[in-house]
Scaffold this active site. Structure first.
Site, mmCIF file in Angstrom:
data_model
loop_
_atom_site.group_PDB
_atom_site.id
_atom_site.type_symbol
_atom_site.label_atom_id
_atom_site.label_comp_id
_atom_site.label_asym_id
_atom_site.label_seq_id
_atom_site.Cartn_x
_atom_site.Cartn_y
_atom_site.Cartn_z
ATOM 1 N N TYR A 167 0.836 -1.204 0.000
ATOM 2 C CA TYR A 167 0.000 0.000 0.000
ATOM 3 C C TYR A 167 0.875 1.260 0.000
ATOM 4 C CZ TYR A 167 -3.758 3.194 1.505
ATOM 5 O OH TYR A 167 -4.677 4.222 1.591
ATOM 6 N N GLY A 213 3.160 1.407 -3.067
ATOM 7 C CA GLY A 213 2.307 1.550 -4.260
ATOM 8 C C GLY A 213 1.852 2.994 -4.410
ATOM 9 N N ASN A 270 -6.421 9.834 8.090
ATOM 10 C CA ASN A 270 -7.566 9.032 8.557
ATOM 11 C C ASN A 270 -8.898 9.768 8.419
ATOM 12 O OD1 ASN A 270 -6.118 6.841 9.250
ATOM 13 N ND2 ASN A 270 -6.371 7.056 11.473
ATOM 14 N N VAL A 326 -11.897 3.452 13.804
ATOM 15 C CA VAL A 326 -13.150 4.120 14.181
ATOM 16 C C VAL A 326 -14.333 3.163 14.027
ATOM 17 C CG1 VAL A 326 -14.734 6.002 13.644
ATOM 18 C CG2 VAL A 326 -12.275 6.417 13.614
HETATM 19 N N1 LIG Z 1 -10.394 6.233 4.261
HETATM 20 C C1 LIG Z 1 -9.250 6.769 4.622
HETATM 21 O O1 LIG Z 1 -9.047 7.090 5.798
HETATM 22 C C2 LIG Z 1 -8.163 7.008 3.599
HETATM 23 C C3 LIG Z 1 -6.944 7.539 4.034
HETATM 24 C C4 LIG Z 1 -5.942 7.756 3.098
HETATM 25 C C5 LIG Z 1 -6.151 7.493 1.760
HETATM 26 N N2 LIG Z 1 -7.343 6.979 1.362
HETATM 27 C C6 LIG Z 1 -7.483 6.669 -0.066
HETATM 28 O O2 LIG Z 1 -8.748 7.080 -0.538
HETATM 29 C C7 LIG Z 1 -9.239 6.146 -1.484
HETATM 30 C C8 LIG Z 1 -10.623 5.654 -1.076
HETATM 31 O O3 LIG Z 1 -10.521 5.036 0.191
HETATM 32 P P1 LIG Z 1 -11.792 4.431 0.946
HETATM 33 O O4 LIG Z 1 -11.579 4.591 2.386
HETATM 34 O O5 LIG Z 1 -13.026 4.972 0.332
HETATM 35 O O6 LIG Z 1 -11.618 2.892 0.625
HETATM 36 P P2 LIG Z 1 -12.656 1.830 0.055
HETATM 37 O O7 LIG Z 1 -12.005 0.491 0.146
HETATM 38 O O8 LIG Z 1 -13.978 2.007 0.699
HETATM 39 O O9 LIG Z 1 -12.798 2.279 -1.459
HETATM 40 C C9 LIG Z 1 -11.917 1.873 -2.460
HETATM 41 C C10 LIG Z 1 -12.741 1.535 -3.685
HETATM 42 O O10 LIG Z 1 -11.866 1.166 -4.744
HETATM 43 C C11 LIG Z 1 -12.391 -0.005 -5.390
HETATM 44 N N3 LIG Z 1 -11.261 -0.699 -6.027
HETATM 45 C C12 LIG Z 1 -10.221 -1.313 -5.432
HETATM 46 N N4 LIG Z 1 -9.375 -1.801 -6.356
HETATM 47 C C13 LIG Z 1 -9.905 -1.483 -7.564
HETATM 48 C C14 LIG Z 1 -9.499 -1.715 -8.902
HETATM 49 N N5 LIG Z 1 -8.375 -2.379 -9.185
HETATM 50 N N6 LIG Z 1 -10.286 -1.253 -9.908
HETATM 51 C C15 LIG Z 1 -11.442 -0.583 -9.636
HETATM 52 N N7 LIG Z 1 -11.870 -0.330 -8.385
HETATM 53 C C16 LIG Z 1 -11.110 -0.782 -7.363
HETATM 54 C C17 LIG Z 1 -13.037 -0.777 -4.264
HETATM 55 O O11 LIG Z 1 -13.973 -1.737 -4.696
HETATM 56 C C18 LIG Z 1 -13.679 0.342 -3.460
HETATM 57 O O12 LIG Z 1 -14.961 0.656 -3.935
HETATM 58 C C19 LIG Z 1 -8.210 5.023 -1.576
HETATM 59 O O13 LIG Z 1 -7.380 5.257 -2.692
HETATM 60 C C20 LIG Z 1 -7.429 5.171 -0.303
HETATM 61 O O14 LIG Z 1 -6.099 4.717 -0.452
HETATM 62 C C21 LIG Z 1 -8.352 6.716 2.250
#
Ligand SMILES: NC(=O)c1ccc[n+]([C@@H]2O[C@H](COP(=O)([O-])OP(=O)(O)OC[C@H]3O[C@@H](n4cnc5c(N)ncnc54)[C@H](O)[C@@H]3O)[C@@H](O)[C@H]2O)c1
Length: 334
Positions: A155, A158, A184, A198
């Site tokens: 992660y 990447g 977060n 959370v």
């Molecule tokens: N939630 C957080 O606190 C947080 C913090 C830092 C970064 N992020 C980033 O924000 C983005 C969204 O996070 P989230 O919390 O909504 O996560 P999440 O897992 O709910 O959403 C990720 C989405 O991407 C889709 N996905 C995964 N691999 C895929 C692929 N190869 N092709 C198409 N779709 C794909 C999943 O099905 C999912 O709907 C991510 O990139 C995550 O790294 C989130």
């Protein structure tokens, strides 16, 4: 004569949201539609679901496409929000090779698409690019302290490589890029059983189960309510082209994991007690964004305090718990 970008803003923008069926993505799709944009949501449903898009599926300006971004995609759009990537350790460590592919191949595919159709593209990067930070709070100038060969590396590395790709496409091909380093984030539609701290604490508290805290609970995190995070993403996307980021987006108010557990117990009126488990490897000791840049460049600053955000999020989990069908809550990771 108006610029092509301005011209595109006069009509509804066609916006691609990858990962749009996930936690943050579904809130973003909702907000873009409410603003009058046309939204194409692309998701392979690895961690996302159609349920998250409930209420959007019938919207005339909304389209859902099941697609894995590690494969090329050809569509006509004006802007791309690249959110696709599993975000919790439980999910991204389940298939680590696919996680790296999603960040690296997925970014190459989305950047290639942006280059072809001259779309502006935003990358959902993460505070994990700072690893286990040696400076506190973390500002965008800090290059990070990341283990390249650990279980979190698929992660963290990447996402770091994705940032590199974004900036190389910007320098080499003049692409309009935006890189947000998200800290977060929490709120309704978080996965109830993905081990994130959370959601995990709330579900455990609602069931009066023991609340699992790693180590002594003195490690700190800063939590941003999802609506404010989405607002930050949209401001960054629409900011002038010279504002590329990387830009931290998060709530700088810092709490220890123990404080979070106590707040959740109090707000849910739970009878849960707190139990301790050993700290997992590479778990960052502290995390807090320095958001000076976002405040200055985007006039963005979270206003929703943790207590208020938890109050807004808890009813969502109450509905899930009441409805049943949730896997037993495991141990939490931030
Ligand atoms: N939630 C957080 O606190 C947080 C913090 C830092 C970064 N992020 C980033 O924000 C983005 C969204 O996070 P989230 O919390 O909504 O996560 P999440 O897992 O709910 O959403 C990720 C989405 O991407 C889709 N996905 C995964 N691999 C895929 C692929 N190869 N092709 C198409 N779709 C794909 C999943 O099905 C999912 O709907 C991510 O990139 C995550 O790294 C989130």
């Amino acid at each position: 004569m108006s610029s092509p970008i301005r011209a595109s803003r006069c009509r509804a923008r066609r916006i691609l949201v990858t990962g749009g069926a996930g936690f943050i993505g579904s809130h973003l799709c909702e907000r873009l539609l409410a603003r009058g944009d046309e939204v194409l949501c692309v998701d392979n449903f690895y961690t996302g679901s159609r349920e998250n898009l409930h209420g959007l599926l019938d919207h005339p300006d909304f389209e859902l496409l099941r697609h894995d971004i590690t494969f090329p995609l050809y569509v006509e759009v004006d802007q791309i929000y690249n959110l696709a990537c599993p975000a919790s350790p439980v999910h991204y460590q389940f298939d680590p090779v696919q996680t790296t592919k999603t960040s690296v191949h997925g970014s190459i595919n989305m950047l290639g698409l942006a280059k072809r159709v001259r779309a502006r593209i935003l990358q959902a990067s993460t505070s994990e690019v700072y690893g286990d930070p040696e400076i506190h709070p973390q500002s965008e100038h800090y290059w990070g302290h990341v283990n390249p060969v650990g279980r979190r590396s698929c992660y963290d590395e990447g996402k770091r490589c994705a940032e590199t790709l974004f900036f190389d496409y910007h320098r080499q091909h003049g692409l309009e890029i935006k890189v947000a380093r998200i800290f977060n984030t929490y709120g309704p539609r978080m996965h109830p059983d993905d081990g994130r701290v959370v959601s995990n604490f709330i579900v455990q508290a609602l069931r009066d189960e023991p609340i699992t805290v790693y180590g002594d609970g003195a490690q700190s995190r800063a939590f941003c309510y999802v609506d404010e995070l989405v607002d930050g993403l949209m401001r960054l996307m629409d900011a002038e082209a010279s504002i590329t980021g990387p830009l931290n987006l998060g709530n700088p108010a810092e709490f220890t994991i123990m404080e979070l557990a106590q707040k959740v117990i109090a707000l849910t009126g739970s009878r849960s007690r707190i139990v301790r488990r050993p700290l997992p490897p590479d778990d960052p000791r502290q995390r807090r964004p320095d958001i000076t840049l976002a405040r200055t460049l985007l006039d963005w600053q979270p206003q929703i305090a943790l207590d208020e955000g938890l109050r807004r999020a808890i009813p969502y989990f109450e509905r899930l718990v009441t409805r049943g069908g949730l896997a037993p809550a495991g141990a939490a990771a931030a």
